[in-house]
Every structure is written in structure tokens, then in C-alpha cells.
Design an enzyme around this catalytic site. Sequence first.
Site, mmCIF file in Angstrom:
data_model
loop_
_atom_site.group_PDB
_atom_site.id
_atom_site.type_symbol
_atom_site.label_atom_id
_atom_site.label_comp_id
_atom_site.label_asym_id
_atom_site.label_seq_id
_atom_site.Cartn_x
_atom_site.Cartn_y
_atom_site.Cartn_z
ATOM 1 N N PRO A 90 0.740 -1.286 0.146
ATOM 2 C CA PRO A 90 -0.026 -0.095 0.143
ATOM 3 C C PRO A 90 1.075 1.002 -0.018
ATOM 4 C CG PRO A 90 -0.352 -1.134 2.141
ATOM 5 C CD PRO A 90 0.939 -1.692 1.350
ATOM 6 N N THR A 91 0.384 2.243 -0.687
ATOM 7 C CA THR A 91 1.140 3.535 -0.736
ATOM 8 C C THR A 91 0.530 4.711 -0.948
ATOM 9 O OG1 THR A 91 3.291 4.506 -1.847
ATOM 10 C CG2 THR A 91 1.724 3.511 -3.202
ATOM 11 N N TYR A 92 0.762 5.852 -0.381
ATOM 12 C CA TYR A 92 0.165 7.034 -0.433
ATOM 13 C C TYR A 92 1.219 8.250 -0.788
ATOM 14 C CZ TYR A 92 1.355 8.258 4.434
ATOM 15 O OH TYR A 92 2.162 8.649 5.675
ATOM 16 N N ASP A 121 -3.483 4.410 -2.515
ATOM 17 C CA ASP A 121 -4.349 4.980 -1.493
ATOM 18 C C ASP A 121 -4.972 6.516 -2.236
ATOM 19 O OD1 ASP A 121 -6.246 6.138 0.144
ATOM 20 O OD2 ASP A 121 -4.794 5.814 1.964
ATOM 21 N N ARG A 158 -4.443 1.473 9.100
ATOM 22 C CA ARG A 158 -4.092 2.205 7.848
ATOM 23 C C ARG A 158 -4.188 0.848 6.575
ATOM 24 N NH1 ARG A 158 0.567 5.135 10.554
ATOM 25 N NH2 ARG A 158 -0.745 4.458 12.409
ATOM 26 N N ASP A 189 5.657 0.150 2.282
ATOM 27 C CA ASP A 189 6.722 1.045 1.563
ATOM 28 C C ASP A 189 7.714 1.762 2.486
ATOM 29 O OD1 ASP A 189 5.314 3.094 2.507
ATOM 30 O OD2 ASP A 189 4.604 4.067 0.893
ATOM 31 N N ASP A 190 7.637 1.694 3.712
ATOM 32 C CA ASP A 190 8.538 2.199 4.413
ATOM 33 C C ASP A 190 9.642 1.265 5.312
ATOM 34 O OD1 ASP A 190 6.452 1.563 6.177
ATOM 35 O OD2 ASP A 190 6.666 3.203 7.527
ATOM 36 N N GLU A 276 -3.126 -7.679 11.885
ATOM 37 C CA GLU A 276 -2.620 -8.684 11.677
ATOM 38 C C GLU A 276 -3.251 -10.280 12.332
ATOM 39 O OE1 GLU A 276 -1.274 -6.091 13.124
ATOM 40 O OE2 GLU A 276 0.579 -5.320 11.856
ATOM 41 N N HIS A 303 11.186 -2.668 10.619
ATOM 42 C CA HIS A 303 9.996 -1.861 10.545
ATOM 43 C C HIS A 303 10.680 -0.154 10.681
ATOM 44 C CE1 HIS A 303 6.372 0.186 12.516
ATOM 45 N NE2 HIS A 303 5.827 -0.401 11.453
HETATM 46 C C1 UGA Z 1 2.073 -0.223 11.590
HETATM 47 C C2 UGA Z 1 2.256 -1.761 10.799
HETATM 48 O O1 UGA Z 1 3.485 -2.255 10.576
HETATM 49 C C3 UGA Z 1 1.485 -1.430 9.449
HETATM 50 O O2 UGA Z 1 1.526 -2.816 8.638
HETATM 51 C C4 UGA Z 1 -0.131 -1.207 9.948
HETATM 52 O O3 UGA Z 1 -0.833 -1.107 8.628
HETATM 53 C C5 UGA Z 1 -0.060 -0.080 10.633
HETATM 54 O O4 UGA Z 1 0.959 0.132 11.704
HETATM 55 C C6 UGA Z 1 -1.564 0.369 10.824
HETATM 56 O O5 UGA Z 1 -1.723 1.035 11.938
HETATM 57 O O6 UGA Z 1 -2.551 0.176 10.234
HETATM 58 P P1 UGA Z 1 3.160 2.432 10.599
HETATM 59 O O7 UGA Z 1 4.673 2.090 10.115
HETATM 60 O O8 UGA Z 1 2.553 2.548 11.884
HETATM 61 O O9 UGA Z 1 2.802 0.448 10.568
HETATM 62 O O10 UGA Z 1 1.951 2.332 9.323
HETATM 63 P P2 UGA Z 1 2.560 3.401 7.948
HETATM 64 O O11 UGA Z 1 3.788 2.692 7.629
HETATM 65 O O12 UGA Z 1 2.273 4.522 8.239
HETATM 66 O O13 UGA Z 1 1.322 2.383 7.124
HETATM 67 C C7 UGA Z 1 1.545 1.244 6.654
HETATM 68 C C8 UGA Z 1 1.262 1.177 5.132
HETATM 69 O O14 UGA Z 1 0.101 1.849 4.626
HETATM 70 C C9 UGA Z 1 2.387 1.717 4.351
HETATM 71 O O15 UGA Z 1 2.716 1.071 3.199
HETATM 72 C C10 UGA Z 1 1.719 3.338 3.856
HETATM 73 O O16 UGA Z 1 2.399 3.807 2.762
HETATM 74 C C11 UGA Z 1 0.225 2.885 3.606
HETATM 75 N N1 UGA Z 1 -0.808 3.888 4.172
HETATM 76 C C12 UGA Z 1 -0.383 4.742 5.237
HETATM 77 C C13 UGA Z 1 -1.689 4.062 3.139
HETATM 78 O O17 UGA Z 1 -1.737 3.591 2.394
HETATM 79 N N2 UGA Z 1 -2.453 5.236 3.508
HETATM 80 C C14 UGA Z 1 -2.290 6.072 4.368
HETATM 81 O O18 UGA Z 1 -3.217 6.972 4.666
HETATM 82 C C15 UGA Z 1 -1.402 5.563 5.400
HETATM 83 MN MN MN Z 2 5.491 1.766 8.577
#
Ligand code: UGA
Ligand code: MN
Length: 326
Positions: A90-92, A121, A158, A189-190, A276, A303
Site C-alpha cells: 500500500p502506498t500514499y 491509496d 491503515r 513502503d517504509d 494482523e 520496521h
Molecule cells: C504499522 C504496521 O507496520 C502496518 O502494517 C499497519 O498497517 C499500521 O501499523 C496500522 O496502524 O495500520 P506504521 O509504520 O505505523 O505501521 O504504518 P505506515 O507505514 O504509516 O502505513 C502502513 C502502510 O500503509 C504503508 O505502506 C503506507 O504507505 C500505507 N498507508 C499509510 C496508506 O496507504 N495510506 C495512509 O493513509 C497511510
Molecule cells: Mn510503516
Amino acid sequence: MKSVLFSRFFILLPWILIVIIMLDVDTRRPAPPLTPRPYFAPYSGGRGGSRLPFRRGGPGRGREPRNESWPRPPPPPPEPPLPTIYAITPTYSRPVQKAELTRLANTFRQVAQLHWILVEDAAARSELVSRFLARAGLPSTHLHVPTPRRYKRPGLPRATEQRNAGLAWLRQRHGHQRAQPGVLFFADDDNTYSLELFQEMRTTRKVSVWPVGLVGGRRYERPLVENGKVVGWYTGWRADRPFAIDMAGFAVSLQVILSNPKAVFKRRGSQPGMQESDFLRQITTVEELEPKASNCTKVLVWHTRTEKANLANEPKYHLDTVTIEV
Ligand code: UGA
Ligand code: MN
């Protein structure tokens, strides 16, 4: 009589030695390269196996044996097809997006037989990501689905809709045929991924698990393993979760995804950090999990979370004279 035999022997001896040396030189294998191959070599080297290392030389591959009458080693038995790794990302849109995707592509490009499912997204596929993927040099699928506005709040899970879009694409693509061997992995993606991780997950039979670094307020979290089975979780956060594991800590075989067509990420009732567990409990049990990475004692994925870019000095007036994509 004895002396005649001896003299003949000494006349022949140098010739015998020369023949032995010639045979030895002819059949000697080429010296190994000075630098050892990296441990991930069998899985690196481009698409379609065209650049796979460790391939035995066939005709036209140079280094023909000089002695044609010398028997060639029998050809190796055909290798079973390499299971495809499907990475759902997923990416935004945000200032660091292209940098994140570049880092990911640089890793994924080195993994053989990997198909990248990038899910934006967004209400439409963006120009930036489309252009990026077209030049990324790896098999990919570009999807998009927007997160409903009511779910775009801190504290809420997310990427639920985006991961489900990836699952739906996989099921649709493989729905009408016997599943090819494949492994699904959720690759945010991060994060940071070692190449060894893909070697580990490639042998997933149903659901495999491994440690994740820099998560849950600890240096790492990991499944606890006894006699080859997962018996608990080393975690600093909500140890009561049925599967106390981050999204980056497991992979699922394509067969399991197809035989559980209703398994998806849910919005309703989902609490933070439970995505998860909510997903995994639909497709497996803790007893069934396959520990990877030396019985879950090695960290092969981190992570990492990218710092928000500081754009405080972006100009409001006197903008640059050219438009540059970042
Ligand atoms: C943690 C977990 O590692 C994630 O797998 C989980 O989805 C997330 O918590 C959660 O709370 O749902 P974290 O580093 O806090 O991860 O989350 P992000 O890295 O900001 O987001 C996870 C993924 O979703 C990324 O690939 C990011 O690009 C994507 N994302 C995030 C979206 O597609 N839309 C958004 O608005 C935010
Ligand atoms: Mn992350």
C-alpha cells in the site's frame, strides 16, 4: 635382465609424467572467482531466469572443454518452478513517497520471480507512480483504491482497503486455474527488507513467520519457537494478541489465499494493532505456523519508519523556474 627393465622404466617415466600432467590440466575446472558469491545469489539475477547464476554452461557459453572425448557430467535434473513472490505494497502520496518506492524497487529488482502489487491509496492512479513503475524494471501491477475519509484518522488501522484490493486481484487472477506455486507478503513502503528474507519466505507451505526489527517499542519482536513450533511471542506490546506479530513478519502461500476466499482485512471491530491477528486467525492457527529465519532467531526485515520531510523553507513566491518531480 633387471637392469634392462630399470633403464626402460626410467626412459618411460618422464613421458608417463607428461601424460598425467596433460590430463590433469585438461580436466581441471576453472578456478573459482576470487570474491565469493553472495549468499542470496540463487535468487538474484533478473527475470525469467535468463541471468540466473550457477547455471551450468551449455553450448555457446564459452569455456568449452578442450578434450572433446572426455565424458561430460550428466545434466542436472530439471529444477521445480520457483514459487512467485507477490509483494502487496500500500502506498500514499507524500513528499517521501518516490524515495520510499525507489528504495523498495532497488531491493525487489534483485529478487527472482517477484511480482510487485502496488496499491495506491487514491481515487485514481497517479502520474508519479505510473511513471515510476514503468521504469522500475520489475513485473508489477498497479492498483488504486481510496481510503474512505472517515477512516483517515490517527489511531485507526491503515491500508485496509489497499491490502484487500491486492488480495482481490490475486484471487481474480488465479481463480479459474490450478494455483501456480506462489507466496504472498505484505510489504509496507517504509520498511527495510534484506534479500535473505525472500529466500526464507519462498518455501512457505501455508503461513510462515519470522522476527521483525525495530517494532513494538523494542529492538525486535519475534515468535518464540520450541521444537520447531511457535509457542508464544516475544513482544513489548499487547502480548495478549492471538498473533503478536507485525504485518512485515509473515507470508502466506497463494494456495491458502485461494482456499480461504473470504479472508480479508476488516474495518468493523478492528482495533489498532489487531489487523494482523484478525487476518491470520481467518486462515491459520498458531500451531500451524512455520518458523523461518533459523527458528525465528534472525532479523531480516526492519520496521523502519521514515522521518517526515521538513519542508519549512519551501518558497511561497519566487518558485523555481522549472517543475521537478521529487
Ligand atoms: C504499522 C504496521 O507496520 C502496518 O502494517 C499497519 O498497517 C499500521 O501499523 C496500522 O496502524 O495500520 P506504521 O509504520 O505505523 O505501521 O504504518 P505506515 O507505514 O504509516 O502505513 C502502513 C502502510 O500503509 C504503508 O505502506 C503506507 O504507505 C500505507 N498507508 C499509510 C496508506 O496507504 N495510506 C495512509 O493513509 C497511510
Ligand atoms: Mn510503516
